[in-house]
Design a protein around this motif. Structure first.
Motif, PDB file in Angstrom:
ATOM      1  N   ARG A 150       0.828  -1.207   0.000  1.00 30.98           N
ATOM      2  CA  ARG A 150       0.000   0.000   0.000  1.00 30.98           C
ATOM      3  C   ARG A 150       0.861   1.255   0.000  1.00 30.98           C
ATOM      4  O   ARG A 150       1.806   1.369   0.780  1.00 30.98           O
ATOM      5  N   ILE A 151       0.538   2.202  -0.870  1.00 36.90           N
ATOM      6  CA  ILE A 151       1.187   3.514  -0.859  1.00 36.90           C
ATOM      7  C   ILE A 151       0.480   4.378   0.183  1.00 36.90           C
ATOM      8  O   ILE A 151      -0.721   4.630   0.085  1.00 36.90           O
ATOM      9  N   LEU A 152       1.239   4.823   1.182  1.00 37.49           N
ATOM     10  CA  LEU A 152       0.664   5.608   2.269  1.00 37.49           C
ATOM     11  C   LEU A 152       0.595   7.092   1.940  1.00 37.49           C
ATOM     12  O   LEU A 152      -0.410   7.750   2.199  1.00 37.49           O
ATOM     13  N   LYS A 153       1.685   7.625   1.378  1.00 46.40           N
ATOM     14  CA  LYS A 153       1.772   9.059   1.108  1.00 46.40           C
ATOM     15  C   LYS A 153       2.528   9.296  -0.187  1.00 46.40           C
ATOM     16  O   LYS A 153       3.401   8.514  -0.574  1.00 46.40           O
ATOM     17  N   LEU A 154       2.205  10.405  -0.841  1.00 47.62           N
ATOM     18  CA  LEU A 154       2.977  10.931  -1.964  1.00 47.62           C
ATOM     19  C   LEU A 154       3.409  12.339  -1.577  1.00 47.62           C
ATOM     20  O   LEU A 154       2.568  13.194  -1.293  1.00 47.62           O
ATOM     21  N   ARG A 155       4.713  12.569  -1.550  1.00 53.27           N
ATOM     22  CA  ARG A 155       5.229  13.869  -1.120  1.00 53.27           C
ATOM     23  C   ARG A 155       6.086  14.472  -2.227  1.00 53.27           C
ATOM     24  O   ARG A 155       6.896  13.783  -2.847  1.00 53.27           O
ATOM     25  N   VAL A 156       5.903  15.782  -2.443  1.00 52.44           N
ATOM     26  CA  VAL A 156       6.671  16.525  -3.434  1.00 52.44           C
ATOM     27  C   VAL A 156       7.395  17.650  -2.711  1.00 52.44           C
ATOM     28  O   VAL A 156       6.790  18.381  -1.922  1.00 52.44           O
ATOM     29  N   ARG A 157       8.692  17.770  -2.958  1.00 54.13           N
ATOM     30  CA  ARG A 157       9.464  18.827  -2.309  1.00 54.13           C
ATOM     31  C   ARG A 157      10.543  19.321  -3.254  1.00 54.13           C
ATOM     32  O   ARG A 157      10.998  18.609  -4.146  1.00 54.13           O
ATOM     33  N   GLY A 158      10.933  20.579  -3.062  1.00 52.73           N
ATOM     34  CA  GLY A 158      12.044  21.146  -3.803  1.00 52.73           C
ATOM     35  C   GLY A 158      13.294  21.105  -2.955  1.00 52.73           C
ATOM     36  O   GLY A 158      13.248  21.281  -1.740  1.00 52.73           O
ATOM     37  N   VAL A 202       9.964  13.593  -5.942  1.00 60.95           N
ATOM     38  CA  VAL A 202       8.718  12.981  -5.505  1.00 60.95           C
ATOM     39  C   VAL A 202       9.073  11.777  -4.646  1.00 60.95           C
ATOM     40  O   VAL A 202       9.847  10.911  -5.060  1.00 60.95           O
ATOM     41  N   CYS A 203       8.510  11.738  -3.450  1.00 56.50           N
ATOM     42  CA  CYS A 203       8.779  10.663  -2.502  1.00 56.50           C
ATOM     43  C   CYS A 203       7.515   9.821  -2.340  1.00 56.50           C
ATOM     44  O   CYS A 203       6.432  10.356  -2.093  1.00 56.50           O
ATOM     45  N   VAL A 204       7.664   8.513  -2.496  1.00 54.27           N
ATOM     46  CA  VAL A 204       6.562   7.569  -2.322  1.00 54.27           C
ATOM     47  C   VAL A 204       6.797   6.814  -1.017  1.00 54.27           C
ATOM     48  O   VAL A 204       7.836   6.181  -0.837  1.00 54.27           O
ATOM     49  N   MET A 256       5.712   3.930   1.675  1.00 54.90           N
ATOM     50  CA  MET A 256       5.014   2.666   1.863  1.00 54.90           C
ATOM     51  C   MET A 256       5.451   2.078   3.198  1.00 54.90           C
ATOM     52  O   MET A 256       6.463   2.515   3.760  1.00 54.90           O
ATOM     53  N   PRO A 257       4.721   1.123   3.758  1.00 58.53           N
ATOM     54  CA  PRO A 257       5.133   0.541   5.042  1.00 58.53           C
ATOM     55  C   PRO A 257       6.512  -0.106   4.957  1.00 58.53           C
ATOM     56  O   PRO A 257       6.685  -1.162   4.362  1.00 58.53           O
ATOM     57  N   GLY A 258       7.516   0.548   5.543  1.00 55.93           N
ATOM     58  CA  GLY A 258       8.870   0.016   5.534  1.00 55.93           C
ATOM     59  C   GLY A 258       9.641   0.256   4.259  1.00 55.93           C
ATOM     60  O   GLY A 258      10.763  -0.235   4.118  1.00 55.93           O
ATOM     61  N   VAL A 259       9.090   1.015   3.308  1.00 55.47           N
ATOM     62  CA  VAL A 259       9.737   1.234   2.013  1.00 55.47           C
ATOM     63  C   VAL A 259       9.628   2.706   1.638  1.00 55.47           C
ATOM     64  O   VAL A 259       8.585   3.333   1.841  1.00 55.47           O
ATOM     65  N   LEU A 260      10.729   3.256   1.093  1.00 55.57           N
ATOM     66  CA  LEU A 260      10.749   4.618   0.568  1.00 55.57           C
ATOM     67  C   LEU A 260      11.242   4.584  -0.873  1.00 55.57           C
ATOM     68  O   LEU A 260      12.221   3.900  -1.181  1.00 55.57           O
ATOM     69  N   ALA A 261      10.564   5.318  -1.749  1.00 54.83           N
ATOM     70  CA  ALA A 261      10.989   5.451  -3.141  1.00 54.83           C
ATOM     71  C   ALA A 261      11.118   6.928  -3.465  1.00 54.83           C
ATOM     72  O   ALA A 261      10.345   7.754  -2.972  1.00 54.83           O
ATOM     73  N   ARG A 262      12.108   7.254  -4.302  1.00 54.01           N
ATOM     74  CA  ARG A 262      12.351   8.643  -4.678  1.00 54.01           C
ATOM     75  C   ARG A 262      12.469   8.768  -6.188  1.00 54.01           C
ATOM     76  O   ARG A 262      13.240   8.053  -6.820  1.00 54.01           O
ATOM     77  N   PHE A 263      11.689   9.696  -6.767  1.00 55.31           N
ATOM     78  CA  PHE A 263      11.759  10.021  -8.182  1.00 55.31           C
ATOM     79  C   PHE A 263      12.394  11.395  -8.342  1.00 55.31           C
ATOM     80  O   PHE A 263      12.058  12.328  -7.605  1.00 55.31           O
ATOM     81  N   ASP A 264      13.285  11.513  -9.306  1.00 56.19           N
ATOM     82  CA  ASP A 264      13.832  12.814  -9.657  1.00 56.19           C
ATOM     83  C   ASP A 264      12.780  13.572 -10.460  1.00 56.19           C
ATOM     84  O   ASP A 264      12.228  13.058 -11.429  1.00 56.19           O
ATOM     85  N   GLY A 265      12.503  14.812 -10.051  1.00 56.57           N
ATOM     86  CA  GLY A 265      11.469  15.583 -10.721  1.00 56.57           C
ATOM     87  C   GLY A 265      11.747  15.827 -12.190  1.00 56.57           C
ATOM     88  O   GLY A 265      10.811  15.944 -12.989  1.00 56.57           O
ATOM     89  N   SER A 266      13.027  15.893 -12.575  1.00 55.07           N
ATOM     90  CA  SER A 266      13.357  16.138 -13.980  1.00 55.07           C
ATOM     91  C   SER A 266      12.902  14.983 -14.869  1.00 55.07           C
ATOM     92  O   SER A 266      12.502  15.196 -16.019  1.00 55.07           O
ATOM     93  N   GLU A 267      12.946  13.746 -14.344  1.00 58.79           N
ATOM     94  CA  GLU A 267      12.495  12.598 -15.129  1.00 58.79           C
ATOM     95  C   GLU A 267      10.983  12.657 -15.351  1.00 58.79           C
ATOM     96  O   GLU A 267      10.489  12.360 -16.444  1.00 58.79           O
TER      97      GLU A 267
END
Length: 300
Positions: A121-129, A143-145, A147-158
């Protein structure tokens, strides 16, 4: 004397399309635990477990879009998080689901991107500069995703490049007499997967919330390089708050825990908790008394 009010009306979200989300009932906007909200400069997105409504709150007769994601009925999939993605003049809505899918929609409600982050389950979607370099003023979005026990990070340029391709294709298809309708499966294979970093932060159990707070220096006694390290703060389901140093390099993806402590459950924001951590770290610690050393003896 007349009673002073400190609120100013800036818009209205009165719309018949909100009836599908429970509008019209007393307290529908506050008492529904499944109702999600994401606010942008001129638009607001409201979602329940199965659909999302986008409204231009500055102009109620303006933009209105309905989004019904293709969710898996077998797995009882539902919407768990929404957040706006804003890159200059481009705006899109990010949606997270209970199966770990990351979806992106344009303001018309068309599906732009679909990608599986991690089963769960995705708990939160966070966007920060954030600043790309501590010595430069250049900034980037991320962009930070969560999840329970998991963190994912997307580069905004992509994500920005992906949105640019989408809007260019949409403009070219506007003049096509027979535009092609693509389903979610075709769309998922039409673009390459967005590159991202994925970390396991379940050292102290599953987290209820988390955020990447910024960059941090590398560990001591480590060779300096262009490698970046991120600081992440997690809040466990048992009110344990932890800070992690996250490596950008997959070959060195061991997550190091910097600090972990129990905090009262009344704290609700990541920012206040992270500030509390660093202040407590700066306070001097009393050295524990050492036992007296043995006196030298002689065997007779």
């Amino acid at each position: 004397m007349s009673k002073r009010t400190h609120t100013t009306e800036v818009g209205s979200i009165a719309c018949t399309d909100l009836s599908d989300l429970g509008a019209g009932k007393e307290g529908w906007l506050v008492n529904d635990p499944n109702l999600l909200c994401a606010l942008d400069m001129h638009t607001i997105a409201l979602a329940n477990r199965y659909q999302t409504v986008i409204i231009n709150w500055a102009d109620p007769e303006g933009l209105v879009a309905k989004i019904r994601p293709e969710l898996s009925p077998i797995a009882s999939e539902y919407i768990t998080a929404i957040e706006w993605l804003v890159f200059e003049e481009m705006r899109a809505l990010a949606v997270g689901t209970s199966r770990g899918y990351f979806l992106v929609y344009d303001l018309k409600g068309d599906l732009v991107h679909r990608q599986l982050i991690h089963p769960g389950r995705i708990l939160k979607l966070r966007v920060r500069g954030s600043r790309r370099d501590l010595t430069q003023d250049t900034a980037e979005e991320e962009v930070c995703v969560v999840m329970p026990g998991v963190l994912a990070r997307f580069d905004g340029s992509e994500i920005q490049k992906m949105l640019q391709r989408w809007f260019q294709d949409s403009n070219s298809n506007f003049w096509d007499q027979k535009p092609k309708q693509r389903d979610s499966e075709d769309l998922e294979n039409s673009y390459e997967r967005l590159p991202h970093q994925l970390w396991n932060v379940s050292k102290y159990g599953p987290c209820a919330d988390a955020a990447i707070t910024g960059l941090m220096p590398p560990p001591l006694m480590e060779v300096q390089s262009s490698q970046r390290y991120f600081c992440a703060v997690t809040i466990g389901e048992d009110s344990v708050i932890s800070a992690f140093r996250l490596s950008e390099d997959r070959s060195r993806s061991l997550v190091g825990a910097i600090l972990s402590k129990v905090v009262p459950a009344t704290f609700s924001t990541i920012s206040s908790l992270s500030k509390m951590i660093w202040r407590s770290e700066q306070s001097p610690k009393k050295s524990e008394p050492k036992p007296q050393s043995f006196a030298r003896g002689k065997v007779s």
